[in-house]
Design an enzyme around this catalytic site. Sequence first.
Site, PDB file in Angstrom:
ATOM      1  N   CYS A   1       0.833  -1.222   0.165  1.00  0.00           N
ATOM      2  CA  CYS A   1      -0.116  -0.090   0.136  1.00  0.00           C
ATOM      3  C   CYS A   1       0.881   1.253  -0.033  1.00  0.00           C
ATOM      4  O   CYS A   1       1.630   1.549   0.927  1.00  0.00           O
ATOM      5  CB  CYS A   1      -0.868  -0.101   1.227  1.00  0.00           C
ATOM      6  SG  CYS A   1      -1.502   1.497   1.783  1.00  0.00           S
TER       7      CYS A   1
ATOM      8  N   CYS B   1       0.163   3.907   2.596  1.00  0.00           N
ATOM      9  CA  CYS B   1       0.633   3.499   3.823  1.00  0.00           C
ATOM     10  C   CYS B   1       2.115   3.679   4.285  1.00  0.00           C
ATOM     11  O   CYS B   1       2.568   4.138   5.355  1.00  0.00           O
ATOM     12  CB  CYS B   1       0.576   1.921   4.114  1.00  0.00           C
ATOM     13  SG  CYS B   1      -1.013   1.357   4.105  1.00  0.00           S
TER      14      CYS B   1
END
Length: 142
Positions: free
Chosen positions: A65, A68
């Site tokens: 991700c 993230c």
Amino acid sequence: MHIVCANCKAINRIPAQKSHLQARCGKCQQAVYKLEPVALNDANFYRYVEKNDLPVIVDFWAQWCGPCKVMAPVFANLAQHSENLLFAKVNTEEAQRVSGEAGIRSIPTMIFFQAGKEVDRISGALPEPQLKQWIMQTLAKL
Ligand SMILES: [Zn+2]
């Protein structure tokens, strides 16, 4: 005050006159409290968020991700400067049970827990001022 050891996850009782910042764990002798996010998994997540007397802010993330990865240093930097909050991270690919039970739909998602109860959550990579503001607003609800 009860603090779950950042290292071995043993529950430590810190006497009122002592600071948790200097406390050593009765079990593993390491520092009980760290000014950095603690990695949690399916085995220790509930103990950590339920048995700590300080609020715990958990960042649910995954390796693949992109947002993230943007969030991680912001989260870590805030942990460094928040002596009365605990910061933790859950890798949603590894801790699938906890992530499922928390109802994580998108990542990163940050959940603010007090005594094991969710107080609030927020999703998406946030700049530090916004993350800070959300934490202050959530603290005001306690
Ligand atoms: Zn320990």
